[in-house]
Design a protein around this motif. Structure first.
Motif, PDB file in Angstrom:
ATOM      1  N   PRO A 165      47.755 -18.602  16.319  1.00  0.00           N
ATOM      2  CA  PRO A 165      49.204 -18.867  16.274  1.00  0.00           C
ATOM      3  C   PRO A 165      49.988 -17.934  17.192  1.00  0.00           C
ATOM      4  CG  PRO A 165      48.256 -18.665  14.065  1.00  0.00           C
ATOM      5  CD  PRO A 165      47.207 -18.202  15.021  1.00  0.00           C
ATOM      6  N   LEU A 166      51.063 -18.472  17.779  1.00  0.00           N
ATOM      7  CA  LEU A 166      51.979 -17.691  18.599  1.00  0.00           C
ATOM      8  C   LEU A 166      53.311 -17.552  17.867  1.00  0.00           C
ATOM      9  CD1 LEU A 166      51.350 -19.279  22.125  1.00  0.00           C
ATOM     10  CD2 LEU A 166      50.295 -17.228  21.145  1.00  0.00           C
ATOM     11  N   SER A 167      53.892 -16.358  17.913  1.00  0.00           N
ATOM     12  CA  SER A 167      55.160 -16.121  17.232  1.00  0.00           C
ATOM     13  C   SER A 167      56.298 -16.835  17.960  1.00  0.00           C
ATOM     14  CB  SER A 167      55.456 -14.618  17.171  1.00  0.00           C
ATOM     15  OG  SER A 167      55.511 -14.060  18.471  1.00  0.00           O
ATOM     16  N   LEU A 168      57.251 -17.332  17.169  1.00  0.00           N
ATOM     17  CA  LEU A 168      58.426 -18.016  17.711  1.00  0.00           C
ATOM     18  C   LEU A 168      59.629 -17.693  16.842  1.00  0.00           C
ATOM     19  CD1 LEU A 168      56.924 -21.547  18.508  1.00  0.00           C
ATOM     20  CD2 LEU A 168      57.847 -19.946  20.191  1.00  0.00           C
ATOM     21  N   GLY A 169      60.731 -17.342  17.492  1.00  0.00           N
ATOM     22  CA  GLY A 169      61.961 -17.150  16.751  1.00  0.00           C
ATOM     23  C   GLY A 169      62.466 -18.479  16.235  1.00  0.00           C
ATOM     24  N   GLN A 170      63.317 -18.436  15.228  1.00  0.00           N
ATOM     25  CA  GLN A 170      63.848 -19.668  14.662  1.00  0.00           C
ATOM     26  C   GLN A 170      64.647 -20.419  15.728  1.00  0.00           C
ATOM     27  OE1 GLN A 170      65.534 -18.963  10.857  1.00  0.00           O
ATOM     28  NE2 GLN A 170      65.932 -21.131  10.406  1.00  0.00           N
ATOM     29  N   ASN A 171      64.340 -21.719  15.848  1.00  0.00           N
ATOM     30  CA  ASN A 171      64.966 -22.594  16.860  1.00  0.00           C
ATOM     31  C   ASN A 171      64.602 -22.193  18.291  1.00  0.00           C
ATOM     32  OD1 ASN A 171      66.436 -24.256  14.966  1.00  0.00           O
ATOM     33  ND2 ASN A 171      67.812 -22.499  14.680  1.00  0.00           N
ATOM     34  N   GLU A 172      63.502 -21.455  18.465  1.00  0.00           N
ATOM     35  CA  GLU A 172      63.050 -21.014  19.786  1.00  0.00           C
ATOM     36  C   GLU A 172      61.777 -21.748  20.185  1.00  0.00           C
ATOM     37  OE1 GLU A 172      64.339 -19.013  21.987  1.00  0.00           O
ATOM     38  OE2 GLU A 172      66.023 -18.193  20.824  1.00  0.00           O
ATOM     39  N   THR A 173      61.593 -21.956  21.488  1.00  0.00           N
ATOM     40  CA  THR A 173      60.344 -22.525  22.002  1.00  0.00           C
ATOM     41  C   THR A 173      59.661 -21.613  23.015  1.00  0.00           C
ATOM     42  OG1 THR A 173      61.520 -23.718  23.766  1.00  0.00           O
ATOM     43  CG2 THR A 173      61.158 -24.900  21.687  1.00  0.00           C
ATOM     44  N   LEU A 174      60.333 -20.540  23.460  1.00  0.00           N
ATOM     45  CA  LEU A 174      59.779 -19.716  24.534  1.00  0.00           C
ATOM     46  C   LEU A 174      59.630 -18.247  24.171  1.00  0.00           C
ATOM     47  CD1 LEU A 174      61.689 -21.205  27.629  1.00  0.00           C
ATOM     48  CD2 LEU A 174      59.434 -21.836  26.747  1.00  0.00           C
ATOM     49  N   THR A 175      60.169 -17.802  23.059  1.00  0.00           N
ATOM     50  CA  THR A 175      60.093 -16.379  22.716  1.00  0.00           C
ATOM     51  C   THR A 175      59.804 -16.197  21.232  1.00  0.00           C
ATOM     52  OG1 THR A 175      62.493 -16.324  22.345  1.00  0.00           O
ATOM     53  CG2 THR A 175      61.696 -15.655  24.532  1.00  0.00           C
ATOM     54  N   PRO A 176      59.083 -15.107  20.859  1.00  0.00           N
ATOM     55  CA  PRO A 176      58.417 -14.169  21.774  1.00  0.00           C
ATOM     56  C   PRO A 176      57.020 -14.642  22.214  1.00  0.00           C
ATOM     57  CG  PRO A 176      58.262 -13.353  19.536  1.00  0.00           C
ATOM     58  CD  PRO A 176      59.103 -14.607  19.473  1.00  0.00           C
ATOM     59  N   ARG A 177      56.430 -15.591  21.530  1.00  0.00           N
ATOM     60  CA  ARG A 177      55.114 -16.164  21.857  1.00  0.00           C
ATOM     61  C   ARG A 177      54.013 -15.110  21.997  1.00  0.00           C
ATOM     62  NH1 ARG A 177      55.377 -21.304  25.821  1.00  0.00           N
ATOM     63  NH2 ARG A 177      56.250 -19.886  27.333  1.00  0.00           N
ATOM     64  N   GLU A 178      53.960 -14.225  21.003  1.00  0.00           N
ATOM     65  CA  GLU A 178      52.894 -13.230  20.929  1.00  0.00           C
ATOM     66  C   GLU A 178      51.910 -13.632  19.845  1.00  0.00           C
ATOM     67  OE1 GLU A 178      55.150  -9.752  20.103  1.00  0.00           O
ATOM     68  OE2 GLU A 178      55.711  -9.400  22.210  1.00  0.00           O
ATOM     69  N   PHE A 179      50.647 -13.182  19.957  1.00  0.00           N
ATOM     70  CA  PHE A 179      49.659 -13.477  18.929  1.00  0.00           C
ATOM     71  C   PHE A 179      50.164 -12.959  17.581  1.00  0.00           C
ATOM     72  CE2 PHE A 179      45.418 -13.785  21.502  1.00  0.00           C
ATOM     73  CZ  PHE A 179      45.995 -14.764  22.305  1.00  0.00           C
ATOM     74  N   ILE A 180      50.036 -13.790  16.540  1.00  0.00           N
ATOM     75  CA  ILE A 180      50.452 -13.388  15.206  1.00  0.00           C
ATOM     76  C   ILE A 180      49.454 -13.940  14.191  1.00  0.00           C
ATOM     77  CG2 ILE A 180      52.011 -15.378  15.021  1.00  0.00           C
ATOM     78  CD1 ILE A 180      53.800 -13.659  13.208  1.00  0.00           C
ATOM     79  N   GLY A 181      48.995 -13.091  13.291  1.00  0.00           N
ATOM     80  CA  GLY A 181      48.042 -13.523  12.279  1.00  0.00           C
ATOM     81  C   GLY A 181      46.658 -13.774  12.852  1.00  0.00           C
ATOM     82  N   ASP A 182      45.770 -14.211  11.972  1.00  0.00           N
ATOM     83  CA  ASP A 182      44.389 -14.487  12.374  1.00  0.00           C
ATOM     84  C   ASP A 182      44.253 -15.910  12.904  1.00  0.00           C
ATOM     85  OD1 ASP A 182      43.544 -11.966  11.521  1.00  0.00           O
ATOM     86  OD2 ASP A 182      43.248 -12.676   9.464  1.00  0.00           O
ATOM     87  N   PRO A 183      43.307 -16.119  13.821  1.00  0.00           N
ATOM     88  CA  PRO A 183      43.090 -17.478  14.324  1.00  0.00           C
ATOM     89  C   PRO A 183      42.480 -18.378  13.248  1.00  0.00           C
ATOM     90  CG  PRO A 183      41.426 -16.002  15.199  1.00  0.00           C
ATOM     91  CD  PRO A 183      42.420 -15.140  14.476  1.00  0.00           C
ATOM     92  N   LEU A 184      42.748 -19.670  13.355  1.00  0.00           N
ATOM     93  CA  LEU A 184      42.140 -20.674  12.494  1.00  0.00           C
ATOM     94  C   LEU A 184      40.922 -21.212  13.231  1.00  0.00           C
ATOM     95  CD1 LEU A 184      45.450 -22.515  11.537  1.00  0.00           C
ATOM     96  CD2 LEU A 184      44.258 -20.753  10.209  1.00  0.00           C
ATOM     97  N   VAL A 185      39.726 -21.058  12.669  1.00  0.00           N
ATOM     98  CA  VAL A 185      38.484 -21.342  13.384  1.00  0.00           C
ATOM     99  C   VAL A 185      37.762 -22.524  12.745  1.00  0.00           C
ATOM    100  CG1 VAL A 185      36.262 -20.417  14.114  1.00  0.00           C
ATOM    101  CG2 VAL A 185      38.273 -18.918  14.047  1.00  0.00           C
ATOM    102  N   PHE A 186      37.353 -23.485  13.601  1.00  0.00           N
ATOM    103  CA  PHE A 186      36.660 -24.685  13.118  1.00  0.00           C
ATOM    104  C   PHE A 186      35.476 -24.959  14.050  1.00  0.00           C
ATOM    105  CE2 PHE A 186      41.107 -24.836  12.054  1.00  0.00           C
ATOM    106  CZ  PHE A 186      41.079 -25.074  10.683  1.00  0.00           C
TER     107      PHE A 186
END
Length: 392
Positions: free
Chosen positions: A276-297
């Motif tokens: 997952p990439l972080s996103l501010g509320q109502n944002e599509t471009l910021t901050p887009r940093e890694f957040i939490g653990d990946p979901l692996v399948f």
């Protein structure tokens, strides 16, 4: 696929680029997943002869898209086993009806010490650019290059500057390689007939600017061209999910795919990891940093048409990745996707949102485009990207 092509080469440049260009003339793919797989049909079916002679019957849908970067090696009759080398970039557009193609060719000479084939292999001089080279339905093309001048730094035979008039007979050996013959007259540093010279070009995984990643074994004759490698969809993608609850506010993931092809093309699988990439509320471009653990399948089956289903079960996504409400998400999700081409995939998502509210997610869509890196740098992520199939 025989692409016997004859072209007169002309390079007027300070650097070997010229000679490389002339030898090239022939120049990884857009279209459906079947077209992506088509490149390796012979390899999968066991029918390829692997001799690199390029004399096959060709692709039923037309010539392959040779767009990409190649190590182009030219062995002249004056220097056996001491090929001149170029990084050759091909930008090809194949006609929709399969009647031919047009390609822009750029040849970047590589430096070589005298009697050397592996060092230093650094870019030297400006690239030689030839736009609008036409290919017919069988891959034949003609490029008149005129008189060629090559800088001595790219000449491993004598180290002297080269002036020559050249004619190349080229062909596509397969979707990852070109090869052929070269004839013409060397004018300087001495006069000599170049009949009997040969070349081959093999696709690279990068732009060829790093000598450390260039292959240490490579072909420079047709009979040296290796069989085409199995196409590999592996890579990292910007995966954007537009839910039915948040139009035009897609959740975003740096999604890594590890693709495993089967010998017959019927049992392909892929491991998917959604970061997952972080996103501010109502944002599509910021901050887009890694957040939490990946979901692996792991071990997701991919069918012969490139379609796949990922039953994610119940998943949780941190609110920092939710641009709609900013709340943590819990949902049961099923992804119904397909590989569209080498660089993209898309599909739909169904399931039930359980928290922060209960809602049916039917009608949600996603799309993913290949990234040049691992997606961890927000500055390199694209600012425009698809999140539904119709945007690809």
């Amino acid at each position: 696929m025989a692409l016997q092509t004859k072209f007169v080469v002309t390079l007027q440049a300070t650097g070997l680029g010229a000679l490389m260009l002339l030898a090239s003339g022939c120049p990884d793919p857009e279209g459906s997943f079947n077209e992506f797989l088509e490149a390796s049909n012979d390899h999968r079916d066991g029918d390829g002869d692997g001799d690199g002679d390029g004399d096959g019957d060709g692709d039923a849908d037309g010539i392959p898209d040779m767009t990409g970067t190649y190590l182009f090696a030219l062995e002249t009759s004056l220097g056996p086993d001491l090929p001149l080398q170029f990084v050759t970039t091909v930008d090809m557009t194949v006609n929709e009806d399969g009647s031919g193609a047009v390609a822009d060719l750029a040849f970047q000479p590589l430096s070589l010490g005298q009697n050397e084939s592996l060092t230093p292999r650094e870019f030297v001089g400006d690239p030689l650019v030839f736009p609008g080279v036409e290919f017919d339905a069988t891959g034949n093309y003609e490029l008149d290059m005129g008189i060629v001048m090559v800088d001595g730094a790219a000449n491993p035979i004598t180290g002297s500057d080269i002036t020559a008039s050249l004619v190349v007979l080229g062909k596509i050996a397969h979707a990852d390689a070109l090869c052929g013959d070269l004839t013409g007259m060397l004018m300087s540093p001495l006069e000599s007939d170049l009949a009997g010279s040969t070349f081959a070009a093999l696709r690279l995984a990068d732009d060829g600017s790093n000598p450390g990643t260039l292959p240490i074994e490579f072909p420079y004759r047709c009979n040296m061209v290796p069989e085409m490698e199995e196409p590999d969809f592996s890579g990292t993608f910007l995966w954007a999910l537009e839910t039915s609850l948040g139009p035009d506010l897609p959740l975003q993931f740096a999604t890594t795919v590890t693709f495993t092809a089967s010998a017959d093309g019927l049992g392909d699988t892929a491991d998917f990891s959604f970061q997952p990439l972080s996103l501010g509320q109502n944002e599509t471009l910021t901050p887009r940093e890694f957040i939490g653990d990946p979901l692996v399948f792991p071990d997701i089956p991919i069918d012969a048409d490139g379609k796949y289903v990922i039953d994610m079960g119940v998943v949780s996504v941190a609110g920092g990745a939710n641009p709609i409400t900013g709340s943590d998400i819990t949902a049961s999700l099923v992804v119904d996707g397909e590989i569209r081409d080498f660089n993209s995939m898309c599909g739909t998502l169904t399931g039930m949102l359980m928290s922060p509210l209960e809602a049916d997610l039917a009608g949600s869509t996603f799309a993913a485009k290949r990234l040049a890196d691992d997606g961890s740098d927000p500055n390199t992520l694209p600012t425009e990207f698809p999140y539904k199939c119709g945007q690809l």
